[in-house]
Design a protein around this motif. Structure first.
Motif, short mmCIF file in Angstrom:
data_model
loop_
_atom_site.label_atom_id
_atom_site.label_comp_id
_atom_site.label_asym_id
_atom_site.label_seq_id
_atom_site.Cartn_x
_atom_site.Cartn_y
_atom_site.Cartn_z
N ALA A 188 0.91 -0.94 -0.32
CA ALA A 188 0.09 -0.20 -0.11
C ALA A 188 0.37 1.37 -0.02
O ALA A 188 1.98 1.19 0.90
CB ALA A 188 -0.81 0.03 1.04
N LEU A 189 0.71 2.11 -1.24
CA LEU A 189 1.66 3.11 -1.25
C LEU A 189 0.37 4.97 -1.25
O LEU A 189 -0.32 4.62 -1.20
CB LEU A 189 2.26 3.59 -2.61
CG LEU A 189 2.96 3.98 -3.00
CD1 LEU A 189 3.94 4.75 -1.74
CD2 LEU A 189 3.44 4.22 -4.08
N ASP A 194 -0.87 18.49 2.76
CA ASP A 194 -2.04 18.77 2.25
C ASP A 194 -1.09 20.31 0.92
O ASP A 194 -2.15 20.40 0.16
CB ASP A 194 -2.08 20.57 2.76
CG ASP A 194 -3.39 19.53 4.03
OD1 ASP A 194 -3.82 18.18 3.54
OD2 ASP A 194 -3.68 20.08 5.05
N GLU A 195 0.23 19.72 1.07
CA GLU A 195 0.42 21.27 -0.01
C GLU A 195 0.91 19.77 -1.33
O GLU A 195 1.34 21.19 -3.08
CB GLU A 195 2.18 21.16 0.33
CG GLU A 195 3.16 19.64 0.22
CD GLU A 195 2.96 19.20 1.48
OE1 GLU A 195 4.75 18.47 1.53
OE2 GLU A 195 2.35 19.30 2.03
N LEU A 196 0.66 19.21 -1.32
CA LEU A 196 1.09 17.88 -2.27
C LEU A 196 -0.48 17.91 -4.00
O LEU A 196 -1.49 18.27 -3.05
CB LEU A 196 1.22 16.72 -1.98
CG LEU A 196 1.93 16.05 -1.28
CD1 LEU A 196 2.48 14.24 -1.37
CD2 LEU A 196 3.59 16.16 -2.16
N GLY A 235 -2.48 7.16 -3.01
CA GLY A 235 -2.57 8.58 -3.28
C GLY A 235 -2.48 9.72 -1.84
O GLY A 235 -1.81 8.72 -1.64
N ILE A 236 -2.79 10.70 -1.90
CA ILE A 236 -2.72 11.56 -1.19
C ILE A 236 -3.99 11.31 0.39
O ILE A 236 -4.77 12.09 0.02
CB ILE A 236 -2.65 12.91 -1.52
CG1 ILE A 236 -1.45 13.21 -3.14
CG2 ILE A 236 -1.54 14.05 -0.38
CD1 ILE A 236 -1.44 14.62 -3.99
N VAL A 237 -3.11 11.39 1.37
CA VAL A 237 -3.69 11.08 2.24
C VAL A 237 -3.66 12.65 3.72
O VAL A 237 -2.64 13.46 3.43
CB VAL A 237 -2.61 10.27 3.74
CG1 VAL A 237 -3.95 10.41 4.75
CG2 VAL A 237 -3.27 8.87 2.96
N PRO A 238 -4.97 13.27 3.19
CA PRO A 238 -5.10 14.22 4.41
C PRO A 238 -3.85 14.26 5.74
O PRO A 238 -4.14 13.97 5.88
CB PRO A 238 -6.49 15.06 4.49
CG PRO A 238 -7.21 13.84 3.73
CD PRO A 238 -6.28 13.19 3.33
N ASP A 239 -3.74 15.90 5.72
CA ASP A 239 -2.46 15.91 7.20
C ASP A 239 -3.27 16.29 8.37
O ASP A 239 -3.86 17.23 8.97
CB ASP A 239 -1.46 17.34 7.13
CG ASP A 239 -0.37 17.06 6.34
OD1 ASP A 239 -0.16 15.74 6.46
OD2 ASP A 239 0.10 17.97 5.45
N ARG A 240 -4.65 15.15 8.50
CA ARG A 240 -5.17 15.09 9.37
C ARG A 240 -5.34 13.14 10.39
O ARG A 240 -5.13 12.82 9.93
CB ARG A 240 -6.91 15.07 9.59
CG ARG A 240 -7.21 17.13 8.57
CD ARG A 240 -8.25 16.87 8.52
NE ARG A 240 -9.71 15.99 7.40
CZ ARG A 240 -9.22 16.28 5.85
NH1 ARG A 240 -8.65 17.07 5.63
NH2 ARG A 240 -10.00 14.97 5.77
N ALA A 247 -6.51 5.22 6.36
CA ALA A 247 -5.54 5.28 6.00
C ALA A 247 -4.75 4.21 6.64
O ALA A 247 -4.36 2.83 5.92
CB ALA A 247 -4.77 6.14 5.32
N LEU A 248 -3.73 4.39 7.64
CA LEU A 248 -3.08 3.19 8.14
C LEU A 248 -3.72 1.48 8.42
O LEU A 248 -3.31 1.35 7.76
CB LEU A 248 -2.64 3.77 9.02
CG LEU A 248 -1.01 4.78 8.92
CD1 LEU A 248 -0.67 5.09 10.21
CD2 LEU A 248 -0.24 3.82 7.79
#
Length: 414
Positions: A188-189, A194-196, A235-240, A247-248
C-alpha cells in the motif's frame, strides 16, 4: 533545552549496512506461491528450483553447416567422398556408411558413425553428389555433445533466482511451460501533505502558494512495480490524524508493506508517526547516509510499515538502498545488496561528509564519471540525468582521477 544537552540526547546515526542488516533480519519470506506461464514470469522470483527433465542438447548435433565424416576416411587433405544423405535440423539421419559423407546443417543430429564435422568453407561440392574435403578434421570437431549444456536432472535455476529474459529462455529450453514463483508482495502506497497536488489537477500557472506536484508517488509506484509488487495506490492522505489513522488501519489488513513518503518527523502537521504508534509500533532511524537520513520502520498488525523522507532524492535513495532489498528478501532472494564496479572520477569532490554519501553521476564518452553539479536532496533532475551513484565512504574526499565505487541505476531500479 541547551544545544549541548540536545546533541547528547540525540541517538547516534545508524550506519547504512547495519540498518539494512536489521531490516533483512525482519524480512521473513512471504507464504504462498503463484504458478505462472513462463512467458509471464519475467522479474518474478523462482520459488521452486527448475530441474531439467532432459539433457541439452538431447543428442550430438552439428555446430556448423558442413559435412559429417568418419575421420578415418579423411586421412589427408583433398579426400573425395560420395554424399550419401542430407540431414537438416529437425530430422534424423541414417548411420553413416564408411567411405561416405553426409551433408549436414547447424543443429542437425550427427548420424551414427560420424566422428567429426568439416565446415562447408573447408569443402568443395563436386558433380555427381561428391565432396572434396580440404582439411583433416580433429576428433569430434564441430560436434556439440549430448548433455554438454545441461545434464538430465540438473538444477538449472535455483529457488530464489530472480527471473530474467535469459532465465525464461533457459526454462523454456528444458520444456518448462509454467514456473512456480514467490507471490507478489502486496504494498500500500500513500503520500501525506496538504501541499501536494497531482499533475493534471491544477495547471502550473494556477498553482496556489506553497503547493508542489507529487513526484514521489510516481517514481515509488514505478519502482515497486519493477520489483514485482502488487501496488495499491491510496493517493494523498490529508494532514489530519483521523484520516491518517483510517488509511493505515485499512492498509494493514490486506498488505505486506505500507510505504509512505513524508510525515514521519515531529512537526505538528506530521501525523504518520503518532498514528503508526497508536496502531502498532514504530522505530525512527537516523541513517548515516546522504541524501536520505530520516527513515522509519514499524509494524501494524502483520503489515510492515516503512516511512521515507519527503525530499524526492532522499526518498529515491532510501527506497533503493533499504526498501528494495527488503522487498526482494520477502520474495525469497538472498543476494539483494547492489553491486558496485570500479570507475574513474572525472571530477573533484573536496567536501568530505560525516555520512556515507551517494553522488549522482553519469558515464562520459571516455568511460569516466561526470558529476551532476547540484547534489541537493530535492534536485530530482540529478537522478533523471545520471545513470548511477558514486558510493563515497564517510569522511572521504574525491580527486579527479581517483578510482571510486560506482553503482549503476540498473542495480538500484530493477
Amino acid at each position: 533545552m541547551p544545544a549541548a544537552v540536545a546533541a547528547a540526547a540525540r541517538p547516534p546515526m545508524k550506519p547504512l549496512d547495519e540498518a539494512l542488516a536489521d531490516l533483512l533480519a525482519l524480512a521473513t519470506p512471504l507464504a504462498g506461491t503463484d504458478t505462472v506461464d513462463t512467458f509471464d514470469a519475467d522479474g518474478r522470483v523462482l520459488a521452486v528450483a527448475a530441474v531439467s527433465p532432459l539433457q541439452v542438447p538431447p543428442h550430438d548435433n552439428s555446430a556448423m553447416d558442413g559435412y559429417a565424416v568418419r575421420r578415418a576416411d579423411v586421412a589427408a587433405p583433398g579426400a573425395q567422398l560420395p554424399v550419401s544423405q542430407r540431414i537438416a535440423a529437425g530430422s534424423a539421419g541414417l548411420p553413416l556408411a564408411a567411405g561416405t559423407a553426409a551433408r549436414i546443417f547447424t543443429g542437425a543430429p550427427v548420424p551414427p558413425g560420424a566422428d567429426a564435422i568439416v565446415m562447408q568453407e573447408d569443402c568443395q561440392a563436386l558433380e555427381g553428389d561428391r565432396v572434396q574435403v580440404h582439411a583433416v578434421p580433429a576428433a569430434h570437431q564441430w560436434i556439440r555433445r549430448a548433455g554438454e549444456d545441461i545434464a538430465l536432472g540438473a538444477e538449472v535455476l535455483a529457488a530464489g533466482t530472480r527471473l530474467t529474459p535469459a532465465a525464461l529462455g533457459l526454462a523454456a529450453s528444458i520444456g518448462l511451460a509454467r514456473l512456480t514463483v514467490a507471490r507478489r508482495p502486496r504494498v500500500a502506497l500513500f503520500s501525506t501533505g496538504d501541499e501536494l497536488v497531482m499533475p493534471g489537477e491544477v495547471d502550473p500557472a494556477r498553482m496556489p502558494p506553497g503547493a508542489i506536484y507529487n513526484s514521489n508517488r510516481f517514481f515509488l509506484r514505478g519502482l515497486l512495480r519493477r520489483l514485482g509488487c502488487a501496488v495499491t495506490d491510496l493517493g494523498i492522505v490529508p494532514d489530519r490524524r483521523e484520516a491518517t489513522l483510517e488509511a493505515l488501519r485499512g492498509a494493514s489488513l490486506e498488505h505486506d508493506l505500507i510505504l509512505t513518503s513524508g510525515g514521519v518527523s515531529v512537526g505538528e502537521e506530521d501525523h504518520v508517526k503518532p498514528a503508526v504508534e497508536a496502531l502498532g509500533r514504530l522505530d525512527l532511524w537516523q541513517i548515516a547516509m546522504k541524501p536520505g537520513k530520516p527513515f522509519a520502520h514499524g509494524r501494524i498488525g502483520a503489515a510492515h510499515f516503512m516511512g521515507l523522507p519527503g525530499n524526492p532524492v532522499s526518498s529515491f535513495m532510501t527506497f533503493a538502498l533499504l526498501v528494495r532489498p527488503f522487498l526482494l528478501r520477502l520474495q525469497g532472494m538472498q543476494a539483494v545488496a547492489p553491486q558496485s564496479v570500479a570507475a574513474t572520477a572525472d571530477f573533484d569532490w573536496p567536501r568530505a561528509d560525516r555520512r556515507r554519501e551517494f553522488l549522482r553521476v553519469r558515464r562520459n564518452a571516455a568511460g569516466g564519471l561526470d558529476l551532476f553539479p547540484h547534489q541537493g536532496s530535492g534536485v530530482l533532475t540529478s537522478v533523471a540525468w545520471g545513470d548511477g551513484v558514486v558510493d563515497t565512504p564517510a569522511g572521504q574526499t574525491i580527486a579527479r582521477g581517483d578510482t571510486v565505487r560506482f553503482i549503476p541505476w540498473a542495480e538500484l531500479q530493477s
